[in-house]
Scaffold this active site. Structure first.
Site, PDB file in Angstrom:
ATOM      1  N   SER A 102       0.831  -1.198   0.000  1.00  0.00           N
ATOM      2  CA  SER A 102       0.000   0.000   0.000  1.00  0.00           C
ATOM      3  C   SER A 102       0.870   1.256   0.000  1.00  0.00           C
ATOM      4  CB  SER A 102      -0.954  -0.037   1.203  1.00  0.00           C
ATOM      5  OG  SER A 102      -1.884   1.026   1.141  1.00  0.00           O
TER       6      SER A 102
ATOM      7  N   ASP B 267      -0.512  -3.694  -4.166  1.00  0.00           N
ATOM      8  CA  ASP B 267      -1.618  -2.740  -4.242  1.00  0.00           C
ATOM      9  C   ASP B 267      -1.192  -1.361  -3.740  1.00  0.00           C
ATOM     10  OD1 ASP B 267      -4.210  -2.537  -5.263  1.00  0.00           O
ATOM     11  OD2 ASP B 267      -5.094  -2.474  -3.267  1.00  0.00           O
TER      12      ASP B 267
ATOM     13  N   HIS C  44      -8.284  -4.615  -0.529  1.00  0.00           N
ATOM     14  CA  HIS C  44      -6.934  -4.046  -0.428  1.00  0.00           C
ATOM     15  C   HIS C  44      -5.967  -5.073   0.179  1.00  0.00           C
ATOM     16  CE1 HIS C  44      -4.220  -0.756  -0.757  1.00  0.00           C
ATOM     17  NE2 HIS C  44      -4.148  -0.460   0.528  1.00  0.00           N
TER      18      HIS C  44
END
Length: 513
Positions: free
Chosen positions: A220, A244, A314
């Site tokens: 992330s 991601d 996510h």
């Protein structure tokens, strides 16, 4: 690169709580100790609500923060034999609510101390005898942590990386900095944390480490942090893996302001939540798009599911990568311009990578690396199931129809082996079935049945009141994509009625009987 300004939320006057946040608050009260964070999803949702005219008092915002945060623990502990260990920072309620200033810790794990991290001095590497600069080094970089709780996957990824080869695994613990209710503060700290980590890697290089042996794995917001480190080192580090990469605050960023292929000698990216907390687009030498990069199977579809609705897609990037490291799932990506073209069966060839297979998600990229570098940027797509081992078994289905009348429909295929069967529903669009037309389909099955004894086929046209038209297949052929050693299966001259299932025994494709 310019450091983005630190932005603070505006004052929020008094109003009532919207029902959706009331539900989230209730969930947080019932499960305050969960380490899967609610706040990263809560903050963007709150922002959207504010944009629509909603307001919230400072006191209520503080109460929400206190209720959803996790109880902290000490940063040190004991190993299996009583030795002192350095653990990931686990912050308490006051730290997370008030906000934290950046402090970066580097926790070393090797095959000799997999369950007992050792903190490394940033400037005196020799003070930690377990650290060997002649070995490859993988840095694991987490993202936004507003609860202050350690990521639930840290221990798992450390063990799996150590299984790949004899390496140094360094967990970059920047929880002090990432643990802030204000997401924008954490974004700002990524630049400072990157400078800190850059200095450490430069010290490694002075001690004899090769930059080409350094692998940064960023999750992330940590993916962009890794990119900043790579840019600081002029793209000379060996590899960056972005799981991601974060989307909020990076949607309009230039390549210099986010992860991009120039940040390392090789950059691979996995996308699972592009329509929410992930970043759209292509940002590596190869970008893997699981289920098109958004809306993962098994993840909640409504806000009434609570925090899972926000974080499930996510987090799936981490779980897919862990599964690939564990070799319990082989996730093959097919080069294509879009997910819709992939689902239509238009991109099932990997001629550019021969004699290697299509690219497979995971640690070892050597079979495809040189080809990918030559191609520039490649997008690959794959589909998964809702749970472990995530892998779907794919067949290319080619059929030639011979109909008197034009029909439109979706296709359902079942493979049977003994009493077991698995079904593929090719229903993402209507297919045109007409006289002497060749149609290619991608059939994806959740289960891998090895000895196929029977195949059943149904073409649903939605016709419920008119006469049932017959559909004639001159040939249907099944080509296993991930199992090249398995034989092709064919059948010739099948007549079926629309909306009715027909079953047949597959034949070798060199047979016409």
């Amino acid at each position: 690169m310019k450091t983005p300004p630190l932005l603070l939320p505006p004052s929020l006057p008094l109003t009532t709580i919207p029902p959706s946040f009331s539900h989230l608050l209730h969930s947080a009260v019932r499960a305050p100790s969960l380490s899967v964070c609610l706040v990263p999803s809560f903050v963007p949702s709150l922002s959207l609500w504010l944009e629509e005219g909603g307001m919230l008092p400072r006191t209520l915002l503080g109460l929400l923060g206190l209720l959803v945060l996790c109880h902290g623990q000490e940063e040190s502990g004991e190993g299996a034999e009583g030795e002192s260990c350095d653990n990931f920072t686990d912050l308490n309620l006051s730290h997370c609510f008030i906000g934290t200033s950046l402090y970066v810790r580097l926790l070393l794990y090797t095959r000799s101390n997999l369950d007992c991290g050792r903190e490394i001095n940033h400037h005196h590497l020799s003070s930690q005898p377990l650290f060997n600069v002649s070995r490859p080094t993988a840095f694991v970089i987490h993202g936004y942590r507003p609860t202050g709780a350690p990521p639930i996957w840290i221990d798992h990824i450390v063990h799996l990386l150590a299984e790949q080869e004899d390496m140094n695994v360094i967990v970059v613990d920047w929880n002090k900095g990432a643990a802030n209710l204000n997401y924008l503060t954490a974004v700002t700290y990524t630049r400072e944390a990157a400078l800190n980590l850059t200095g450490f890697i430069m010290t490694m290089e002075e001690e004899g480490a090769a930059l080409s042996s350094v692998h940064l794995i960023g999750v992330s917001l940590g993916a962009h942090l890794a990119g900043f480190v790579g840019a600081n080192l002029k793209g000379k580090i060996g590899r960056i893996t972005g799981l991601d990469p974060a989307g909020p605050m990076f949607t309009s960023a230039t390549p210099e302001e986010r992860l991009d292929p120039s940040d390392a000698m090789f950059v691979d990216v996995l996308h699972t939540d592009m329509n929410s907390f992930g970043l759209r687009g292509a940002h590596g030498h190869i970008d893997f798009y699981a289920n098109g990069g958004a809306d993962q199977p098994g993840c909640p579809k409504t806000i009434f599911s609570g925090k899972s609705y926000f974080v499930c897609d996510h987090q799936r990037s981490v779980f897919l990568f862990l599964c690939a490291l564990n070799r319990t799932c082989s996730l093959t990506g097919y080069p294509c311009s879009s997910y819709s073209d992939f689902m239509d069966g238009r991109c099932l060839q990997c001629e550019a990578f021969k004699p290697a297979s299509c690219p497979v998600l995971g640690y070892d990229v050597s079979p495809w690396r040189e080809t990918l570098l030559r191609l520039g940027q490649t997008k690959v797509f794959f589909s998964t199931t809702a749970s472990l081992p995530y892998r779907k078994l794919s067949y290319r289905v080619d059929m030639v129809t011979w109909n008197q009348y034009l029909r439109w429909g979706v296709v359902y295929i079942r493979l049977h082996s003994g009493r077991s069967f698995t079904e593929a529903r090719i229903d993402h669009k209507l297919f045109r079935l007409e006289q002497y037309t060749s149609t290619r389909l991608l059939a994806q099955f959740d289960d891998d049945l090895q000895h196929i004894q029977k195949i059943s086929l149904r073409i649903s046209t939605g016709n419920v009141i008119g006469p049932r038209y017959k559909i004639r297949l001159l040939r249907i052929r099944f080509t296993p994509l991930e199992r090249p050693g398995r034989p092709l299966m064919c059948r010739f001259d099948i007549i079926l009625e629309e909306n009715m299932e027909v079953a047949f025994r597959p034949l070798p494709c060199n047979s016409h009987l």
